[in-house]
Design a protein around this motif. Structure first.
Motif, PDB file in Angstrom:
ATOM      1  N   LYS A   1      26.306  36.948  60.345  1.00  0.00           N
ATOM      2  CA  LYS A   1      25.659  38.082  61.234  1.00  0.00           C
ATOM      3  C   LYS A   1      26.563  38.478  62.404  1.00  0.00           C
ATOM      4  CE  LYS A   1      21.255  37.470  59.297  1.00  0.00           C
ATOM      5  NZ  LYS A   1      21.544  38.378  58.078  1.00  0.00           N
ATOM      6  N   LYS A   2      27.851  38.174  62.303  1.00  0.00           N
ATOM      7  CA  LYS A   2      28.875  38.313  63.614  1.00  0.00           C
ATOM      8  C   LYS A   2      29.683  39.739  63.357  1.00  0.00           C
ATOM      9  CE  LYS A   2      28.563  33.419  65.012  1.00  0.00           C
ATOM     10  NZ  LYS A   2      29.459  32.379  65.029  1.00  0.00           N
ATOM     11  N   GLY A   3      29.367  40.582  62.556  1.00  0.00           N
ATOM     12  CA  GLY A   3      30.293  41.779  62.168  1.00  0.00           C
ATOM     13  C   GLY A   3      29.883  42.333  60.879  1.00  0.00           C
ATOM     14  N   LYS A   4      30.337  43.378  60.922  1.00  0.00           N
ATOM     15  CA  LYS A   4      30.265  43.903  59.509  1.00  0.00           C
ATOM     16  C   LYS A   4      30.992  43.487  58.364  1.00  0.00           C
ATOM     17  CE  LYS A   4      29.794  48.319  57.531  1.00  0.00           C
ATOM     18  NZ  LYS A   4      28.207  48.434  56.991  1.00  0.00           N
ATOM     19  N   VAL A   5      30.523  42.950  57.394  1.00  0.00           N
ATOM     20  CA  VAL A   5      31.278  42.282  56.247  1.00  0.00           C
ATOM     21  C   VAL A   5      31.810  43.420  55.345  1.00  0.00           C
ATOM     22  CG1 VAL A   5      31.005  40.533  54.283  1.00  0.00           C
ATOM     23  CG2 VAL A   5      30.032  40.277  56.647  1.00  0.00           C
ATOM     24  N   VAL A   6      32.969  43.234  54.984  1.00  0.00           N
ATOM     25  CA  VAL A   6      33.399  44.197  53.886  1.00  0.00           C
ATOM     26  C   VAL A   6      34.144  43.228  52.994  1.00  0.00           C
ATOM     27  CG1 VAL A   6      35.215  46.119  53.311  1.00  0.00           C
ATOM     28  CG2 VAL A   6      33.909  46.162  55.542  1.00  0.00           C
ATOM     29  N   ARG A   7      33.709  43.413  51.658  1.00  0.00           N
ATOM     30  CA  ARG A   7      34.209  42.256  50.623  1.00  0.00           C
ATOM     31  C   ARG A   7      35.315  42.825  50.160  1.00  0.00           C
ATOM     32  NH1 ARG A   7      35.405  39.051  46.776  1.00  0.00           N
ATOM     33  NH2 ARG A   7      34.084  38.037  45.730  1.00  0.00           N
ATOM     34  N   LEU A   8      36.582  42.214  50.507  1.00  0.00           N
ATOM     35  CA  LEU A   8      37.973  42.321  50.146  1.00  0.00           C
ATOM     36  C   LEU A   8      38.266  41.559  48.630  1.00  0.00           C
ATOM     37  CD1 LEU A   8      40.689  43.258  50.206  1.00  0.00           C
ATOM     38  CD2 LEU A   8      41.346  41.501  51.865  1.00  0.00           C
ATOM     39  N   SER A   9      38.189  42.244  47.622  1.00  0.00           N
ATOM     40  CA  SER A   9      38.257  41.790  46.253  1.00  0.00           C
ATOM     41  C   SER A   9      39.805  41.746  45.966  1.00  0.00           C
ATOM     42  CB  SER A   9      37.630  42.154  45.187  1.00  0.00           C
ATOM     43  OG  SER A   9      37.706  41.779  44.126  1.00  0.00           O
ATOM     44  N   LEU A  10      40.265  40.365  45.813  1.00  0.00           N
ATOM     45  CA  LEU A  10      41.757  40.463  45.391  1.00  0.00           C
ATOM     46  C   LEU A  10      41.964  40.182  43.914  1.00  0.00           C
ATOM     47  CD1 LEU A  10      43.339  38.343  48.331  1.00  0.00           C
ATOM     48  CD2 LEU A  10      43.185  40.869  48.053  1.00  0.00           C
ATOM     49  N   GLY A  11      40.703  40.045  43.257  1.00  0.00           N
ATOM     50  CA  GLY A  11      40.604  39.683  41.834  1.00  0.00           C
ATOM     51  C   GLY A  11      39.247  39.670  41.336  1.00  0.00           C
ATOM     52  N   TYR A  12      38.648  39.978  40.322  1.00  0.00           N
ATOM     53  CA  TYR A  12      37.237  39.620  40.006  1.00  0.00           C
ATOM     54  C   TYR A  12      37.055  38.453  39.400  1.00  0.00           C
ATOM     55  CZ  TYR A  12      32.695  40.900  38.150  1.00  0.00           C
ATOM     56  OH  TYR A  12      31.310  40.790  38.032  1.00  0.00           O
ATOM     57  N   GLU A  13      36.550  37.584  40.462  1.00  0.00           N
ATOM     58  CA  GLU A  13      36.650  36.269  40.134  1.00  0.00           C
ATOM     59  C   GLU A  13      35.949  35.652  39.039  1.00  0.00           C
ATOM     60  OE1 GLU A  13      36.502  36.510  44.733  1.00  0.00           O
ATOM     61  OE2 GLU A  13      35.808  37.685  42.888  1.00  0.00           O
ATOM     62  N   PRO A  14      34.648  36.333  38.375  1.00  0.00           N
ATOM     63  CA  PRO A  14      33.964  36.002  37.407  1.00  0.00           C
ATOM     64  C   PRO A  14      34.741  35.941  36.267  1.00  0.00           C
ATOM     65  CG  PRO A  14      32.366  37.436  38.808  1.00  0.00           C
ATOM     66  CD  PRO A  14      34.000  37.355  39.340  1.00  0.00           C
ATOM     67  N   LEU A  15      35.990  36.419  36.140  1.00  0.00           N
ATOM     68  CA  LEU A  15      36.814  36.285  34.986  1.00  0.00           C
ATOM     69  C   LEU A  15      37.364  34.827  34.680  1.00  0.00           C
ATOM     70  CD1 LEU A  15      38.819  39.855  34.907  1.00  0.00           C
ATOM     71  CD2 LEU A  15      36.825  39.090  33.449  1.00  0.00           C
ATOM     72  N   TRP A  16      37.603  34.348  35.808  1.00  0.00           N
ATOM     73  CA  TRP A  16      38.244  33.133  35.666  1.00  0.00           C
ATOM     74  C   TRP A  16      37.753  31.629  36.405  1.00  0.00           C
ATOM     75  CZ3 TRP A  16      40.223  36.559  39.370  1.00  0.00           C
ATOM     76  CH2 TRP A  16      40.340  36.115  40.494  1.00  0.00           C
ATOM     77  N   VAL A  17      36.781  32.035  37.411  1.00  0.00           N
ATOM     78  CA  VAL A  17      36.391  30.799  38.212  1.00  0.00           C
ATOM     79  C   VAL A  17      34.973  30.269  37.258  1.00  0.00           C
ATOM     80  CG1 VAL A  17      36.890  31.531  40.368  1.00  0.00           C
ATOM     81  CG2 VAL A  17      34.469  31.998  39.481  1.00  0.00           C
ATOM     82  N   PRO A  18      34.887  28.714  37.258  1.00  0.00           N
ATOM     83  CA  PRO A  18      33.846  28.327  36.542  1.00  0.00           C
ATOM     84  C   PRO A  18      32.370  28.868  36.814  1.00  0.00           C
ATOM     85  CG  PRO A  18      35.247  26.664  37.165  1.00  0.00           C
ATOM     86  CD  PRO A  18      35.514  27.951  37.896  1.00  0.00           C
ATOM     87  N   GLU A  19      32.163  29.029  38.018  1.00  0.00           N
ATOM     88  CA  GLU A  19      30.892  29.611  38.638  1.00  0.00           C
ATOM     89  C   GLU A  19      30.841  31.094  38.839  1.00  0.00           C
ATOM     90  OE1 GLU A  19      29.889  26.014  42.076  1.00  0.00           O
ATOM     91  OE2 GLU A  19      31.454  27.757  42.636  1.00  0.00           O
ATOM     92  N   SER A  20      30.964  31.633  37.380  1.00  0.00           N
ATOM     93  CA  SER A  20      31.053  32.998  37.391  1.00  0.00           C
ATOM     94  C   SER A  20      29.811  33.823  38.094  1.00  0.00           C
ATOM     95  CB  SER A  20      31.119  33.743  35.840  1.00  0.00           C
ATOM     96  OG  SER A  20      30.138  32.855  35.085  1.00  0.00           O
ATOM     97  N   GLN A  21      28.413  33.343  37.654  1.00  0.00           N
ATOM     98  CA  GLN A  21      27.297  34.016  37.940  1.00  0.00           C
ATOM     99  C   GLN A  21      27.327  33.724  39.593  1.00  0.00           C
ATOM    100  OE1 GLN A  21      25.185  36.193  36.536  1.00  0.00           O
ATOM    101  NE2 GLN A  21      26.641  35.698  34.955  1.00  0.00           N
ATOM    102  N   ILE A  22      27.614  33.021  40.350  1.00  0.00           N
ATOM    103  CA  ILE A  22      27.570  32.609  41.589  1.00  0.00           C
ATOM    104  C   ILE A  22      28.576  33.598  42.251  1.00  0.00           C
ATOM    105  CG2 ILE A  22      28.048  31.303  43.688  1.00  0.00           C
ATOM    106  CD1 ILE A  22      26.715  28.904  41.963  1.00  0.00           C
ATOM    107  N   ALA A  23      29.776  33.815  41.537  1.00  0.00           N
ATOM    108  CA  ALA A  23      30.920  34.854  42.203  1.00  0.00           C
ATOM    109  C   ALA A  23      30.531  36.174  41.946  1.00  0.00           C
ATOM    110  CB  ALA A  23      32.159  34.398  41.339  1.00  0.00           C
TER     111      ALA A  23
END
Length: 329
Positions: free
Chosen positions: A83-105
């Motif tokens: 809560k220290k600034g406005k968060v903007v989600r910079l996605s460099l790749g849609y992680e659920p396609l390859w990380v094991p924790e796809s739902q968390i991602a």
């Protein structure tokens, strides 16, 4: 503006290079930019910005800022909870396609933060998977570093192919390395050429043809590998953007790439490169054979790619990010 990038590391790989180029370009525009990274995180790429080392990435370790740009799913939670600034989600790749924790991602896209994607294909993928819109900021290339060099083949007559091999044992099977090796083995029996392979992870691999293995730890080293080659081949199955083909174009080298999604924003098959379907061995074989034997066509694509890449700078990317962030104020 004060802009903070929380990262896990700045090791080898396109995501880390995207961050350091973007952070440096925003700094060059006069913004107060700070990268926050755990002590154990490795830094390969040089930063002109502030670098804050912390024990671990937690909400308490994130400094106050106008904008906080987490770029990987594991960095979103500490940024959001700080809560220290406005968060903007910079996605460099849609992680659920390859990380094991796809739902968390996936959940890191659903927190209510504005999202930046890095290609039209990437934007459509995020929309399809989450129902959320995002704003596209393009990748870029440092044209002062990625530029043409004299090609050794002009003196030796031996054409050189350059390929970046990602380690499949580290999870990079979707980079298509096995497809490349299969095609190269087939062509070697019919056309003579030299092969240079760079392995960012320093992994061992069995090459079916003689090759030079290089490890490039700086942009300058990588640029020379691109520029001294006559042909750069890229075989990913999917990419949110894909920096290497654009960098090779900037270096005046002909490019054959798979049609892997994100590169559609800049890759024009038959105009500045040749595109083939992912994992299509026959079409990849035909494209490589064609450009190895048709010098005029290879030179035409190389020249067109070099001219095209000149406007795709990191300054342009920083302008896009700056405009989007200002629109949120």
């Amino acid at each position: 503006m004060k802009i903070v990038f929380p990262v896990l590391s700045l090791e080898m790989g396109g995501g880390a290079r995207f961050i350091y180029h973007l952070a440096n370009a925003l700094f060059d525009k006069g913004h107060d930019v700070e990268v926050v990274m755990p002590e154990k995180g490795l830094q390969v790429w040089p930063l002109r910005t502030k670098l804050r080392r912390v024990k671990e990435l937690t909400p308490a370790s994130i400094p106050s800022a106008d904008f906080i740009l987490p770029n990987f799913y594991l960095t979103v939670k500490p940024a959001w909870e700080s809560k220290k600034g406005k968060v903007v989600r910079l996605s460099l790749g849609y992680e659920p396609l390859w990380v094991p924790e796809s739902q968390i991602a996936k959940q890191t896209y659903l927190i209510g933060a504005p999202i930046m994607s890095i290609s039209q294909w990437h934007r459509q993928l995020i929309l399809q998977e989450t129902g959320l819109q995002s704003t596209v900021i393009s990748g870029g290339v440092d044209i002062s570093t990625f530029r043409p060099y004299p090609k050794p083949s002009n003196l030796t007559g031996r054409k050189n192919i350059f390929y970046i091999m990602r380690d499949p044992t580290s999870g990079y099977t979707w980079k298509g390395g096995a497809d490349f090796l299969q095609v190269i083995k087939q062509i070697k029996g019919q056309i003579d050429f030299d092969l240079t392979v760079s392995i960012p992870e320093s992994a061992q691999f069995a090459c079916p043809v003689p090759c030079q293995v290089k490890i490039s730890t700086t942009d300058q080293e990588l640029a020379r590998l691109y520029a001294e080659a006559d042909l750069f081949i890229y075989t990913s199955y999917f990419e949110a953007f894909g920096l290497p083909p654009l960098e090779a174009m900037a270096c005046g080298t002909a490019v054959i790439s798979t049609d892997c999604g994100g590169n559609r924003d800049y890759a024009r098959s038959g105009e500045n490169c040749l595109l083939v379907p992912p994992s299509d061995i026959d079409q990849l074989y035909s494209a490589v054979s064609h450009l190895l034997t048709k010098d005029d066509e290879r030179h035409r694509l190389a020249n067109a790619g070099h001219l095209f890449a000149q406007t795709w700078t990191w300054q342009r990317t920083a302008d896009q990010v700056e405009a989007f962030l200002l629109s949120l104020k």
